[in-house]
Design a protein around this motif. Structure first.
Motif, PDB file in Angstrom:
ATOM      1  N   ALA A 178       0.841  -1.200   0.000  1.00  0.00           N
ATOM      2  CA  ALA A 178       0.000   0.000   0.000  1.00  0.00           C
ATOM      3  C   ALA A 178       0.871   1.243   0.000  1.00  0.00           C
ATOM      4  O   ALA A 178       0.375   2.356   0.118  1.00  0.00           O
ATOM      5  N   LEU A 179       2.192   1.039  -0.147  1.00  0.00           N
ATOM      6  CA  LEU A 179       3.091   2.199  -0.205  1.00  0.00           C
ATOM      7  C   LEU A 179       2.844   2.956  -1.506  1.00  0.00           C
ATOM      8  O   LEU A 179       2.433   2.374  -2.506  1.00  0.00           O
ATOM      9  N   ASP A 180       3.115   4.256  -1.456  1.00  0.00           N
ATOM     10  CA  ASP A 180       3.003   5.073  -2.665  1.00  0.00           C
ATOM     11  C   ASP A 180       4.297   4.901  -3.467  1.00  0.00           C
ATOM     12  O   ASP A 180       5.335   5.466  -3.125  1.00  0.00           O
ATOM     13  N   LEU A 181       4.204   4.103  -4.517  1.00  0.00           N
ATOM     14  CA  LEU A 181       5.421   3.751  -5.254  1.00  0.00           C
ATOM     15  C   LEU A 181       6.011   4.955  -5.980  1.00  0.00           C
ATOM     16  O   LEU A 181       7.229   5.056  -6.129  1.00  0.00           O
ATOM     17  N   ASP A 182       5.143   5.866  -6.443  1.00  0.00           N
ATOM     18  CA  ASP A 182       5.649   7.071  -7.107  1.00  0.00           C
ATOM     19  C   ASP A 182       6.523   7.866  -6.143  1.00  0.00           C
ATOM     20  O   ASP A 182       7.621   8.299  -6.483  1.00  0.00           O
ATOM     21  N   GLN A 183       6.004   8.015  -4.932  1.00  0.00           N
ATOM     22  CA  GLN A 183       6.737   8.788  -3.933  1.00  0.00           C
ATOM     23  C   GLN A 183       8.037   8.083  -3.567  1.00  0.00           C
ATOM     24  O   GLN A 183       9.084   8.719  -3.449  1.00  0.00           O
ATOM     25  N   THR A 184       7.962   6.764  -3.404  1.00  0.00           N
ATOM     26  CA  THR A 184       9.160   5.999  -3.073  1.00  0.00           C
ATOM     27  C   THR A 184      10.213   6.167  -4.155  1.00  0.00           C
ATOM     28  O   THR A 184      11.398   6.375  -3.869  1.00  0.00           O
ATOM     29  N   ALA A 185       9.769   6.112  -5.404  1.00  0.00           N
ATOM     30  CA  ALA A 185      10.705   6.246  -6.510  1.00  0.00           C
ATOM     31  C   ALA A 185      11.343   7.624  -6.510  1.00  0.00           C
ATOM     32  O   ALA A 185      12.550   7.767  -6.731  1.00  0.00           O
ATOM     33  N   ARG A 186      10.532   8.638  -6.243  1.00  0.00           N
ATOM     34  CA  ARG A 186      11.055  10.012  -6.255  1.00  0.00           C
ATOM     35  C   ARG A 186      12.056  10.243  -5.128  1.00  0.00           C
ATOM     36  O   ARG A 186      13.016  10.985  -5.270  1.00  0.00           O
ATOM     37  N   SER A 187      11.821   9.590  -3.991  1.00  0.00           N
ATOM     38  CA  SER A 187      12.679   9.830  -2.827  1.00  0.00           C
ATOM     39  C   SER A 187      14.079   9.273  -3.032  1.00  0.00           C
ATOM     40  O   SER A 187      15.025   9.711  -2.384  1.00  0.00           O
ATOM     41  N   GLY A 188      14.189   8.297  -3.905  1.00  0.00           N
ATOM     42  CA  GLY A 188      15.491   7.701  -4.136  1.00  0.00           C
ATOM     43  C   GLY A 188      15.928   6.744  -3.045  1.00  0.00           C
ATOM     44  O   GLY A 188      16.971   6.116  -3.124  1.00  0.00           O
ATOM     45  N   GLU A 189      15.098   6.624  -1.990  1.00  0.00           N
ATOM     46  CA  GLU A 189      15.414   5.714  -0.889  1.00  0.00           C
ATOM     47  C   GLU A 189      14.762   4.362  -1.151  1.00  0.00           C
ATOM     48  O   GLU A 189      13.728   4.290  -1.817  1.00  0.00           O
ATOM     49  N   PRO A 190      15.340   3.293  -0.635  1.00  0.00           N
ATOM     50  CA  PRO A 190      14.659   1.991  -0.732  1.00  0.00           C
ATOM     51  C   PRO A 190      13.366   2.020   0.072  1.00  0.00           C
ATOM     52  O   PRO A 190      13.294   2.741   1.081  1.00  0.00           O
ATOM     53  N   PRO A 191      12.350   1.306  -0.333  1.00  0.00           N
ATOM     54  CA  PRO A 191      11.065   1.332   0.392  1.00  0.00           C
ATOM     55  C   PRO A 191      11.233   0.793   1.805  1.00  0.00           C
ATOM     56  O   PRO A 191      11.988  -0.144   2.032  1.00  0.00           O
ATOM     57  N   ASP A 192      10.534   1.420   2.734  1.00  0.00           N
ATOM     58  CA  ASP A 192      10.582   0.976   4.128  1.00  0.00           C
ATOM     59  C   ASP A 192       9.313   0.183   4.419  1.00  0.00           C
ATOM     60  O   ASP A 192       8.259   0.742   4.681  1.00  0.00           O
ATOM     61  N   PHE A 193       9.454  -1.142   4.362  1.00  0.00           N
ATOM     62  CA  PHE A 193       8.255  -1.973   4.500  1.00  0.00           C
ATOM     63  C   PHE A 193       7.694  -1.952   5.917  1.00  0.00           C
ATOM     64  O   PHE A 193       6.547  -2.331   6.126  1.00  0.00           O
ATOM     65  N   ALA A 194       8.498  -1.490   6.867  1.00  0.00           N
ATOM     66  CA  ALA A 194       7.953  -1.341   8.221  1.00  0.00           C
ATOM     67  C   ALA A 194       6.836  -0.305   8.226  1.00  0.00           C
ATOM     68  O   ALA A 194       5.969  -0.322   9.086  1.00  0.00           O
ATOM     69  N   GLN A 195       6.862   0.589   7.240  1.00  0.00           N
ATOM     70  CA  GLN A 195       5.817   1.608   7.124  1.00  0.00           C
ATOM     71  C   GLN A 195       4.654   1.141   6.250  1.00  0.00           C
ATOM     72  O   GLN A 195       3.695   1.869   6.041  1.00  0.00           O
ATOM     73  N   GLY A 199       3.029  -3.580   8.087  1.00  0.00           N
ATOM     74  CA  GLY A 199       4.232  -3.398   8.882  1.00  0.00           C
ATOM     75  C   GLY A 199       5.342  -4.365   8.483  1.00  0.00           C
ATOM     76  O   GLY A 199       6.321  -4.550   9.222  1.00  0.00           O
ATOM     77  N   ARG A 200       5.190  -4.994   7.345  1.00  0.00           N
ATOM     78  CA  ARG A 200       6.185  -5.949   6.850  1.00  0.00           C
ATOM     79  C   ARG A 200       5.938  -6.176   5.373  1.00  0.00           C
ATOM     80  O   ARG A 200       4.922  -5.764   4.835  1.00  0.00           O
ATOM     81  N   ARG A 201       6.872  -6.845   4.748  1.00  0.00           N
ATOM     82  CA  ARG A 201       6.692  -7.183   3.330  1.00  0.00           C
ATOM     83  C   ARG A 201       5.662  -8.285   3.178  1.00  0.00           C
ATOM     84  O   ARG A 201       5.710  -9.275   3.911  1.00  0.00           O
ATOM     85  N   THR A 202       4.761  -8.114   2.223  1.00  0.00           N
ATOM     86  CA  THR A 202       3.748  -9.155   2.011  1.00  0.00           C
ATOM     87  C   THR A 202       3.618  -9.468   0.524  1.00  0.00           C
ATOM     88  O   THR A 202       3.991  -8.675  -0.340  1.00  0.00           O
ATOM     89  N   PHE A 203       3.065 -10.658   0.274  1.00  0.00           N
ATOM     90  CA  PHE A 203       2.977 -11.180  -1.092  1.00  0.00           C
ATOM     91  C   PHE A 203       1.631 -11.865  -1.295  1.00  0.00           C
ATOM     92  O   PHE A 203       0.927 -12.186  -0.337  1.00  0.00           O
TER      93      PHE A 203
END
Length: 465
Positions: A178-195, A199-203
RNA sequence: UCCUCAGUAGCUCAAUGGUAGAGCAUUCGGCUGUUAACCGAAGGGUUGUAGGUUCGAAUCCUACCUGAGGAGCCA
């Protein structure tokens, strides 16, 4: 809506004289001098209902709209047919065109289409005779599966579609976020799945087995029947990215019981569908697979052949064939090997058991020889592997050692804490298997491509409908 | 993802370097208790896309797109 007893299937079996209303879609219309013939189908039957419409009963503009694909209601009387090909026909008294289908644009014609031509027509192909038959079989197969397990006291359980276990490399997984991938991409940081939402990576799940084990150790015999996802870039007639899988899991069960259940299961499904869908199967046999009934009867005829992996390799080695892939003990069986065993050598379903532990999953129970595990694959002609299963490792220390062995390959012991605890609290020998629903559909219908046994196939690059 | 093959009218296919065709479907007309209906006529094409070779390309070459089959992965 169409009420019970009023489907085309029911009308075709009714005695002449009844006043009825038929609803459905037009397959084709033929015109006589004083009369029009309309083939009408509501998807309930491989046979159309012939509607007889007297010339002049409805305006010419209405008749002009009765074309292939149009949706109609026809009220009238069932009468004994004057023509050949049907016992009864519907003599129309009133007729309503609900939705016309302009014949200049409507993509389906009354003659046969290629399955490949129909695939891009996912919104219309269900109206064809072929997909009508296939999806009726699909319904009957689902019912047969539930009946088989329910009759044996199995509990139908639901395991999660969203999963956090990156299950033992059973193929690539679709990530759920449910992370905003556009924002994650713009930030240049790796996604923080704790957020992320959980609260974790899911599949999306690749198997409900591990959770089914939890429930089997509470209800003894359980089964799942739900969607399963693989993000593999597989382009074959046997693979889907989204498919249905049936996974029974049984406590107090060893590999022998597991095989017995798998065999009884397949036989029951074939028997039930043969009983429920014979006209549909006859249609499919006629147009797609002349050997269909022969293939199905082989399943019912006798016991499945049961051989060990070691025996299988020996059979392949002395076959006198040259294989593209090696047939040495320790190598996995390739498609060509499986096909040879079930189609040519043994000519019926084969259960291969006790594979080398190196080529099978960590949760399969180690045999006393320490080289093999209590795994089984059920192979059937034309399809190959239709069921894969095993007795599960119930010994806490052995399982823990295996998980630690795989730590180098990225397996995280912590993630399996609950799976390990099941072995500490009231564990018992247990086993299960998974059957690909669409694989079974292919076997039952004779369809050669898995994309033609599911209404809306998901494959790489395809998610239109 | 790799290998092979294919892409021509709505559909199924022909045309192998020299004027793009047939059957079915569609439209119109005829005939008929018809049932893959039948008979006659008409309309229908930037030959997957973009380049290239050639006097000339559906046809040969290159790349890409799409589809199918095989392989891997698996159910």
């Amino acid at each position: 809506m169409i009420l019970p007893g009023n489907y085309v299937r029911d009308l075709l079996r009714s005695a002449p004289g009844a006043a009825v209303t038929a609803r459905g879609w037009v397959k084709t219309r033929r015109d006589g001098k004083n009369v029009h013939f309309i083939q009408l189908n509501d998807g309930s039957s491989p046979t159309d209902l012939q509607v007889v419409l007297d010339e002049g009963l409805v305006a010419a503009e209405v008749v002009a709209k009765i074309t292939t694909g149009a949706c109609l209601s026809v009220e009238g009387e069932l009468v004994a047919s004057l023509g050949k090909g049907q016992a009864v026909e519907l003599k129309a008294r009133t007729l309503t065109v609900h939705g016309a289908a302009n014949p200049e644009d409507y993509p389906l014609q009354k003659k046969k289409h290629n399955l490949e031509t129909l695939r891009p027509l996912g919104h219309l192909r269900a109206r064809t005779n072929t997909f009508g038959a296939v999806f009726r079989v699909r319904n009957a197969l689902a019912r047969a599966i539930h009946k088989f397990f329910q009759d044996r006291g199995f509990l139908y359980v639901h395991t999660p579609v969203i999963s956090s276990s990156d299950a033992e490399g059973a193929g690539s997984m679709f990530q759920v976020t449910a992370l905003d991938l556009d924002q994650t991409a713009r930030s240049g940081e790796p996604p923080d799945f704790a957020q992320d939402f959980f609260g974790r990576r899911t599949f999306l799940t690749v198997s409900g087995q591990l959770e089914a084990e939890i429930l089997a150790l509470a209800f003894a015999n359980v089964y799942t029947f739900g969607p399963t996802f693989r993000a593999e870039n597989s382009n074959t007639p046997r693979h889907l990215a989204e498919f249905y899988m049936i996974e029974p899991e049984m406590a107090f069960c060893d590999l022998k019981d597991d095989q017995d259940l798998a065999e009884a299961f397949l036989k029951s499904l074939v028997e039930q569908v043969l009983g429920d869908c014979r006209p549909d199967l006859e249609f499919l046999s006629k147009w797609y697979e002349p050997e269909l009934f022969k293939n199905l009867e082989v399943v019912l005829a006798g016991g499945f052949e049961r051989i060990s992996y070691t025996e299988a390799v020996a059979l392949l080695q002395k076959s006198g064939r040259s294989w593209e892939f090696p047939t040495e003990w320790g190598c996995d069986l390739q498609s060509e090997h499986e096909r040879y065993l079930t189609e040519e050598l043994i000519k019926k379903p084969v259960i291969v058991t006790n594979y080398p532990r190196e080529i099978k999953a960590f949760y399969m129970r180690s045999n006393d020889d320490e080289k093999t595990v209590a795994a089984m694959d059920v192979l059937v002609p034309r399809i190959g592997e239709i069921i894969g299963g095993s007795q599960r490792e119930e010994r806490h220390d052995v399982l823990l050692a295996k998980i630690r062995e795989q730590a180098a390959r990225g397996m995280k012991e912590e993630a399996y804490w609950w799976y390990l605890e099941l072995r500490r609290f009231g564990g018992v020998e247990h086993a299960g298997f998974g059957m690909g629903f669409e694989r079974m559909m292919m076997y039952l219908t004779g369809m050669k491509n898995i994309r033609d046994v599911i209404p809306f196939p998901r494959t790489p690059g395809n998610a239109e409908f």
